[in-house]
Design an enzyme around this catalytic site. Structure first.
Site, PDB file in Angstrom:
ATOM      1  N   GLY A   1      -6.694  -7.538  -9.754  1.00  0.00           N
ATOM      2  CA  GLY A   1      -7.724  -8.288 -10.593  1.00  0.00           C
ATOM      3  C   GLY A   1      -8.930  -8.146 -10.245  1.00  0.00           C
TER       4      GLY A   1
ATOM      5  N   ASP B   1      -9.794 -14.488  -4.850  1.00  0.00           N
ATOM      6  CA  ASP B   1      -8.661 -15.476  -4.347  1.00  0.00           C
ATOM      7  C   ASP B   1      -9.007 -15.937  -2.859  1.00  0.00           C
ATOM      8  OD1 ASP B   1      -7.556 -15.485  -6.667  1.00  0.00           O
ATOM      9  OD2 ASP B   1      -5.888 -14.057  -5.951  1.00  0.00           O
TER      10      ASP B   1
ATOM     11  N   ARG C   1      -3.088 -19.038  -7.031  1.00  0.00           N
ATOM     12  CA  ARG C   1      -1.585 -19.279  -6.918  1.00  0.00           C
ATOM     13  C   ARG C   1      -0.849 -19.645  -5.642  1.00  0.00           C
ATOM     14  NH1 ARG C   1      -1.286 -14.575 -10.449  1.00  0.00           N
ATOM     15  NH2 ARG C   1      -1.657 -15.309 -12.317  1.00  0.00           N
TER      16      ARG C   1
ATOM     17  N   ASP D   1      -4.585  -7.990  -1.755  1.00  0.00           N
ATOM     18  CA  ASP D   1      -3.608  -7.535  -1.170  1.00  0.00           C
ATOM     19  C   ASP D   1      -2.589  -6.744  -1.472  1.00  0.00           C
ATOM     20  OD1 ASP D   1      -1.818  -8.892   1.322  1.00  0.00           O
ATOM     21  OD2 ASP D   1      -0.477  -8.794  -0.330  1.00  0.00           O
TER      22      ASP D   1
ATOM     23  N   ARG E   1      -2.941  -2.971 -13.106  1.00  0.00           N
ATOM     24  CA  ARG E   1      -1.574  -3.167 -12.340  1.00  0.00           C
ATOM     25  C   ARG E   1      -0.754  -2.073 -12.633  1.00  0.00           C
ATOM     26  NH1 ARG E   1      -3.278  -8.240 -10.084  1.00  0.00           N
ATOM     27  NH2 ARG E   1      -4.070  -9.494 -11.399  1.00  0.00           N
TER      28      ARG E   1
ATOM     29  N   ASP F   1      -7.491 -14.558  -0.271  1.00  0.00           N
ATOM     30  CA  ASP F   1      -6.113 -14.660   0.157  1.00  0.00           C
ATOM     31  C   ASP F   1      -5.752 -13.798   1.158  1.00  0.00           C
ATOM     32  OD1 ASP F   1      -6.175 -12.570  -1.534  1.00  0.00           O
ATOM     33  OD2 ASP F   1      -4.416 -13.325  -2.632  1.00  0.00           O
TER      34      ASP F   1
ATOM     35  N   THR G   1     -11.330  -9.555  -4.309  1.00  0.00           N
ATOM     36  CA  THR G   1     -10.456 -10.360  -4.871  1.00  0.00           C
ATOM     37  C   THR G   1     -11.090 -11.559  -4.867  1.00  0.00           C
ATOM     38  OG1 THR G   1      -8.519 -11.528  -4.927  1.00  0.00           O
ATOM     39  CG2 THR G   1      -8.871 -10.619  -2.916  1.00  0.00           C
TER      40      THR G   1
HETATM   41  P1  ATP Z   1      -5.475  -9.968  -7.022  1.00  0.00           P
HETATM   42  O1  ATP Z   1      -5.604 -10.338  -5.658  1.00  0.00           O
HETATM   43  O2  ATP Z   1      -6.768 -10.053  -7.682  1.00  0.00           O
HETATM   44  O3  ATP Z   1      -4.172 -10.030  -7.784  1.00  0.00           O
HETATM   45  P2  ATP Z   1      -4.202  -7.584  -6.019  1.00  0.00           P
HETATM   46  O4  ATP Z   1      -4.590  -6.075  -5.213  1.00  0.00           O
HETATM   47  O5  ATP Z   1      -3.404  -8.208  -4.989  1.00  0.00           O
HETATM   48  O6  ATP Z   1      -5.344  -7.912  -6.475  1.00  0.00           O
HETATM   49  P3  ATP Z   1      -1.603  -6.608  -7.455  1.00  0.00           P
HETATM   50  O7  ATP Z   1      -1.416  -6.643  -8.907  1.00  0.00           O
HETATM   51  O8  ATP Z   1      -0.986  -7.474  -6.388  1.00  0.00           O
HETATM   52  O9  ATP Z   1      -3.211  -7.070  -7.328  1.00  0.00           O
HETATM   53  O10 ATP Z   1      -1.637  -5.271  -6.804  1.00  0.00           O
HETATM   54  C1  ATP Z   1      -2.327  -4.285  -7.766  1.00  0.00           C
HETATM   55  C2  ATP Z   1      -1.479  -2.983  -7.782  1.00  0.00           C
HETATM   56  O11 ATP Z   1      -1.281  -2.318  -6.439  1.00  0.00           O
HETATM   57  C3  ATP Z   1      -0.262  -3.064  -8.487  1.00  0.00           C
HETATM   58  O12 ATP Z   1      -0.259  -3.065  -9.726  1.00  0.00           O
HETATM   59  C4  ATP Z   1       0.665  -1.825  -7.637  1.00  0.00           C
HETATM   60  O13 ATP Z   1       0.331  -0.775  -8.421  1.00  0.00           O
HETATM   61  C5  ATP Z   1      -0.005  -1.821  -6.431  1.00  0.00           C
HETATM   62  N1  ATP Z   1       0.946  -2.268  -5.349  1.00  0.00           N
HETATM   63  C6  ATP Z   1       0.954  -3.752  -5.128  1.00  0.00           C
HETATM   64  N2  ATP Z   1       1.909  -3.998  -4.127  1.00  0.00           N
HETATM   65  C7  ATP Z   1       2.219  -2.824  -3.771  1.00  0.00           C
HETATM   66  C8  ATP Z   1       3.119  -2.483  -2.748  1.00  0.00           C
HETATM   67  N3  ATP Z   1       3.862  -3.319  -1.932  1.00  0.00           N
HETATM   68  N4  ATP Z   1       3.382  -1.211  -2.672  1.00  0.00           N
HETATM   69  C9  ATP Z   1       2.770  -0.155  -3.383  1.00  0.00           C
HETATM   70  N5  ATP Z   1       2.057  -0.567  -4.127  1.00  0.00           N
HETATM   71  C10 ATP Z   1       1.710  -1.865  -4.493  1.00  0.00           C
END
Ligand code: ATP
Length: 320
Positions: free
Chosen positions: A11, A127, A171, A103, A72, A129, A125
């Site tokens: 995000g 969040d 969330r 994360d 994503r 979190d 982010t």
């Molecule tokens: P936000 O907190 O704003 O949601 P985020 O970085 O946690 O941001 P995610 O959608 O969870 O958002 O992760 C972004 C991208 O990182 C995912 O679409 C995926 O490509 C990659 N990713 C997430 N988790 C993993 C994982 N465990 N291993 C490898 N790649 C991952």
């Protein structure tokens, strides 16, 4: 280390651009070549990247969103995807990577790191979190947006003596609700981490109205296991007071970053480049007790986030 890459993922959050600007300019200052990778891991897989100069990151410090775009990526989460990403990085001789995201994005970075490329994670982010850092980039701006909404809703809520429920993002992590509730003077805050009692909440509304309170503002994180409409309906039934709901949704992601988010982004960007230039192993960068701090990436992601229950209790004291 000669050439580094930077991407934004997951995000978007206000301040990501300030972090990209800092990585690019600090990198160039250290004699590194810096490649901007577009659309997060998705763009990495498609080799959507471009060498950046100082001018490419001009006039973005104050802008929300991310000039590198974000995505994503399901493809990246497969073994084949990670291999493909490593292939692209090798083909372009990129020897270090800065990942700006939440994360999930950092976990993606860790997977790349395990295959031999140093990765610096910057917490982008709204969040808040991530357990290893006190604050994430974008959180302060998001809370400021919620505060602006609360102030406006307070006016109309007082005029009509209504109950207003403001649904905010979060969330699994209730920090936006917690901090906005505390600093916005909300009467009640509902977070996913803690149980709630609608009857007790309804009694407090009636009692405080009887004491002359004109408005009643409830901040509810989206992850609380009751829909906002249902909660509004139940409170109205229990209290007999008109109850309105406002869902702030994506409004919270936008806007010009606050000073705090720009500063955190700028300092994390500078630290990420410093660590890569020193050939450091992969790290998660953040802030602890007001200082910029870097911890082993894998260890940082093992920590579990806990809600600050002292702040939560204080809301109860202040809103009586
Ligand atoms: P936000 O907190 O704003 O949601 P985020 O970085 O946690 O941001 P995610 O959608 O969870 O958002 O992760 C972004 C991208 O990182 C995912 O679409 C995926 O490509 C990659 N990713 C997430 N988790 C993993 C994982 N465990 N291993 C490898 N790649 C991952």
């Amino acid at each position: 280390m000669k050439r580094i890459g930077v991407l934004t993922s997951g995000g978007d959050s206000p301040g990501m651009n300030a972090a990209v600007r800092s990585v690019v300019r600090c990198g160039l200052d250290r004699g590194l070549e810096v490649y901007g990778i577009y659309r997060g891991y998705e763009g990495l897989l498609d080799a959507e990247l471009k060498q950046m100069d100082r001018g490419d990151v001009g006039d973005i410090l104050q802008r929300g969103g991310t000039i590198l775009k974000t995505a994503r990526s399901k493809r990246f989460r497969t073994e084949e995807g990670i291999k493909r990403a490593m292939n692209v990085l090798n083909t372009f001789d990129i020897d270090g990577l800065v990942v700006i995201g939440g994360d999930g994005s950092m976990r993606g970075g860790l997977e790349l790191s395990k295959r031999g490329i140093p990765v610096m994670g910057i917490p982008g982010t709204i969040d808040n979190d991530l357990a290893y850092t006190d604050y994430t980039i974008g959180f302060d701006t998001a809370v400021t947006t919620v505060l602006d909404a609360i102030s406006k809703l307070r006016d109309t809520s007082s005029a009509h003596e209504r109950v207003v429920i403001v649904e905010v993002m979060g969330r699994r992590c209730g920090d936006i609700a917690l901090y906005a509730g505390l600093t916005g003077g909300a009467e009640e805050v509902l977070v996913p981490e803690l149980p709630y009692d609608i009857k007790a909440l309804s009694r407090r509304i009636i009692e405080s109205a009887n004491r002359g309170k004109q408005h009643h503002i409830i901040i509810k994180a989206e992850g609380v296991d009751i829909s906002t409409a249902e909660l509004a309906h139940d409170i109205q039934e229990n209290t007999g007071r008109e109850t309105k709901e406002v869902v702030l949704s994506y409004l919270q992601r936008g806007g010009s970053p606050t000073m705090r988010d720009r500063l955190l982004a700028t300092l994390c960007g500078s630290k990420a480049v410093e660590l890569l230039a020193q050939e450091s192993a992969s790290k998660a960068i953040g802030t602890v007790d007001g200082r910029i701090f870097a911890e082993d990436l894998g260890d940082a992601l093992k920590e579990t986030r806990e809600l600050n229950e002292d702040l939560y209790s204080l809301i109860g004291v202040l809103s009586k």
